[in-house]
Design a protein around this motif. Sequence first.
Motif, PDB file in Angstrom:
ATOM      1  N   SER A   5     -13.423 -15.811  24.250  1.00 46.39           N
ATOM      2  CA  SER A   5     -12.068 -15.531  24.710  1.00 46.39           C
ATOM      3  C   SER A   5     -11.253 -16.815  24.726  1.00 46.39           C
ATOM      4  CB  SER A   5     -12.100 -14.944  26.120  1.00 46.39           C
ATOM      5  OG  SER A   5     -12.442 -15.948  27.067  1.00 46.39           O
ATOM      6  N   ILE A   6      -9.955 -16.658  24.916  1.00 48.26           N
ATOM      7  CA  ILE A   6      -9.078 -17.817  24.963  1.00 48.26           C
ATOM      8  C   ILE A   6      -9.409 -18.707  26.158  1.00 48.26           C
ATOM      9  CG2 ILE A   6      -7.256 -16.676  26.296  1.00 48.26           C
ATOM     10  CD1 ILE A   6      -5.235 -18.173  24.516  1.00 48.26           C
ATOM     11  N   HIS A   7      -9.879 -18.103  27.245  1.00 50.79           N
ATOM     12  CA  HIS A   7     -10.259 -18.874  28.426  1.00 50.79           C
ATOM     13  C   HIS A   7     -11.528 -19.681  28.172  1.00 50.79           C
ATOM     14  CE1 HIS A   7      -7.968 -15.302  29.818  1.00 50.79           C
ATOM     15  NE2 HIS A   7      -7.329 -16.215  30.526  1.00 50.79           N
ATOM     16  N   GLN A   8     -12.475 -19.075  27.490  1.00 50.77           N
ATOM     17  CA  GLN A   8     -13.717 -19.765  27.161  1.00 50.77           C
ATOM     18  C   GLN A   8     -13.462 -20.927  26.203  1.00 50.77           C
ATOM     19  OE1 GLN A   8     -15.542 -16.231  25.649  1.00 50.77           O
ATOM     20  NE2 GLN A   8     -16.791 -15.908  27.481  1.00 50.77           N
ATOM     21  N   LEU A   9     -12.599 -20.711  25.236  1.00 49.50           N
ATOM     22  CA  LEU A   9     -12.286 -21.773  24.285  1.00 49.50           C
ATOM     23  C   LEU A   9     -11.582 -22.934  24.970  1.00 49.50           C
ATOM     24  CD1 LEU A   9     -11.020 -19.535  21.338  1.00 49.50           C
ATOM     25  CD2 LEU A   9     -13.151 -20.859  21.398  1.00 49.50           C
ATOM     26  N   LYS A  69      -2.045 -16.164  29.949  1.00 50.42           N
ATOM     27  CA  LYS A  69      -2.788 -14.960  30.298  1.00 50.42           C
ATOM     28  C   LYS A  69      -3.864 -15.279  31.342  1.00 50.42           C
ATOM     29  CE  LYS A  69      -5.769 -11.359  28.364  1.00 50.42           C
ATOM     30  NZ  LYS A  69      -6.449 -10.860  27.134  1.00 50.42           N
ATOM     31  N   PRO A  70      -3.863 -14.578  32.479  1.00 51.25           N
ATOM     32  CA  PRO A  70      -4.883 -14.828  33.498  1.00 51.25           C
ATOM     33  C   PRO A  70      -6.151 -14.026  33.228  1.00 51.25           C
ATOM     34  CG  PRO A  70      -3.297 -13.247  34.332  1.00 51.25           C
ATOM     35  CD  PRO A  70      -2.819 -13.648  32.956  1.00 51.25           C
ATOM     36  N   ASP A  71      -7.290 -14.544  33.664  1.00 53.53           N
ATOM     37  CA  ASP A  71      -8.519 -13.763  33.595  1.00 53.53           C
ATOM     38  C   ASP A  71      -8.681 -12.998  34.904  1.00 53.53           C
ATOM     39  OD1 ASP A  71      -9.359 -15.619  35.467  1.00 53.53           O
ATOM     40  OD2 ASP A  71     -10.777 -16.634  34.135  1.00 53.53           O
ATOM     41  N   GLU A  72      -9.868 -12.455  35.149  1.00 59.89           N
ATOM     42  CA  GLU A  72     -10.046 -11.615  36.332  1.00 59.89           C
ATOM     43  C   GLU A  72      -9.892 -12.380  37.641  1.00 59.89           C
ATOM     44  OE1 GLU A  72     -13.973 -13.239  35.019  1.00 59.89           O
ATOM     45  OE2 GLU A  72     -12.270 -12.218  34.070  1.00 59.89           O
ATOM     46  N   ARG A  73     -10.006 -13.686  37.611  1.00 64.47           N
ATOM     47  CA  ARG A  73      -9.845 -14.504  38.811  1.00 64.47           C
ATOM     48  C   ARG A  73      -8.458 -15.116  38.900  1.00 64.47           C
ATOM     49  NH1 ARG A  73     -14.934 -18.460  38.961  1.00 64.47           N
ATOM     50  NH2 ARG A  73     -13.891 -19.067  40.883  1.00 64.47           N
ATOM     51  N   GLY A  74      -7.637 -14.822  37.926  1.00 62.12           N
ATOM     52  CA  GLY A  74      -6.303 -15.385  37.898  1.00 62.12           C
ATOM     53  C   GLY A  74      -6.227 -16.731  37.219  1.00 62.12           C
ATOM     54  N   PHE A  75      -7.319 -17.159  36.589  1.00 59.85           N
ATOM     55  CA  PHE A  75      -7.346 -18.434  35.891  1.00 59.85           C
ATOM     56  C   PHE A  75      -6.725 -18.288  34.505  1.00 59.85           C
ATOM     57  CE2 PHE A  75     -10.376 -21.637  37.864  1.00 59.85           C
ATOM     58  CZ  PHE A  75     -10.287 -21.084  39.126  1.00 59.85           C
ATOM     59  N   THR A  76      -5.789 -19.165  34.197  1.00 54.81           N
ATOM     60  CA  THR A  76      -5.206 -19.216  32.859  1.00 54.81           C
ATOM     61  C   THR A  76      -6.008 -20.214  32.015  1.00 54.81           C
ATOM     62  OG1 THR A  76      -3.711 -21.015  33.456  1.00 54.81           O
ATOM     63  CG2 THR A  76      -2.912 -18.742  33.799  1.00 54.81           C
ATOM     64  N   PRO A  77      -5.785 -20.236  30.699  1.00 59.79           N
ATOM     65  CA  PRO A  77      -6.469 -21.244  29.876  1.00 59.79           C
ATOM     66  C   PRO A  77      -6.233 -22.667  30.378  1.00 59.79           C
ATOM     67  CG  PRO A  77      -5.527 -19.564  28.471  1.00 59.79           C
ATOM     68  CD  PRO A  77      -5.040 -19.264  29.855  1.00 59.79           C
ATOM     69  N   LEU A  78      -5.025 -22.948  30.877  1.00 60.48           N
ATOM     70  CA  LEU A  78      -4.728 -24.289  31.383  1.00 60.48           C
ATOM     71  C   LEU A  78      -5.596 -24.636  32.588  1.00 60.48           C
ATOM     72  CD1 LEU A  78      -3.019 -26.872  31.342  1.00 60.48           C
ATOM     73  CD2 LEU A  78      -1.365 -25.690  32.809  1.00 60.48           C
ATOM     74  N   LEU A  79      -5.790 -23.697  33.487  1.00 62.19           N
ATOM     75  CA  LEU A  79      -6.629 -23.952  34.662  1.00 62.19           C
ATOM     76  C   LEU A  79      -8.068 -24.246  34.260  1.00 62.19           C
ATOM     77  CD1 LEU A  79      -4.123 -22.808  36.187  1.00 62.19           C
ATOM     78  CD2 LEU A  79      -5.730 -21.826  37.834  1.00 62.19           C
ATOM     79  N   TRP A  80      -8.579 -23.490  33.272  1.00 65.14           N
ATOM     80  CA  TRP A  80      -9.949 -23.737  32.810  1.00 65.14           C
ATOM     81  C   TRP A  80     -10.056 -25.105  32.155  1.00 65.14           C
ATOM     82  CZ3 TRP A  80     -14.039 -21.729  34.585  1.00 65.14           C
ATOM     83  CH2 TRP A  80     -14.094 -20.384  34.978  1.00 65.14           C
ATOM     84  N   ALA A  81      -9.091 -25.469  31.331  1.00 62.49           N
ATOM     85  CA  ALA A  81      -9.134 -26.767  30.661  1.00 62.49           C
ATOM     86  C   ALA A  81      -9.054 -27.908  31.679  1.00 62.49           C
ATOM     87  CB  ALA A  81      -7.992 -26.875  29.650  1.00 62.49           C
TER      88      ALA A  81
END
Length: 239
Positions: free
Chosen positions: A76-80, A102-114
């Motif tokens: 997914s975009i979040h994983q990448l 786009k948020p995931d189920e926890r509300g994390f966007t790709p920026l938050l994951w990065a």
Amino acid sequence: MEGEAAEPPPGDGDPQEVPKKGENGSDPKDPPGCPQPDRDILDQGEGIPLKHSNTLTNRQRGNQISALPATLDTLSIHQLAAQGELSQLREHLQKGENLVNKPDERGFTPLLWAAAFGEIETVRYLLEWGADPHVLAKERESALSLASMGGYTDIVTMLLERNVDINIYDWNGGTPLLYAVRGNHVKCVEALLARGADLTTEADSGYTPMDLAVALGHKKVQQVMENHILKLFQKKELE
């Protein structure tokens, strides 16, 4: 998916052994009521893939055949974003509108994951693409707090340049400065103080950043804050 867990890259603090969790998920050395980040944020669990390990696999050793890891085109975009896979991330962003926030189920966007995993080039690219640095996840986690938690000073500085709330607090009253102090990230503490982080803000437990540094024995961080307070007093006297 089988794989070997990859630890997030270290921040700018002194290298420390990761302590075992207590019964409530906290570190045994933490003072009572110390703001506790959500540990799962820093663990690549169900939805976030494991980075490929450099350790020899069973197949490479000539033993039994091991399971193949998921290919990048299945992520997914979040994983990448969490793994810093920029080329594949670009392809995803070009597929549709609003994917960048786009948020995931926890509300994390790709920026938050990065930001959580210290992927500075990914953070820079997402911001240039239009990622919103002000977004908060479901428990008020912010990109700034996550970067501060990991001690990723360059990312912290980059986010502050986008005028994010430097004193943003999460579900347990933790602020970016409190998390940087807790992690013993000296340079990150310096960067936050230089941009005006509030030293008087308390976590829900009542701990201020200075209280936390003293309780945890983080002497370098404590010295940084003491020097900052001294400069503030000197500046006030000159006015």
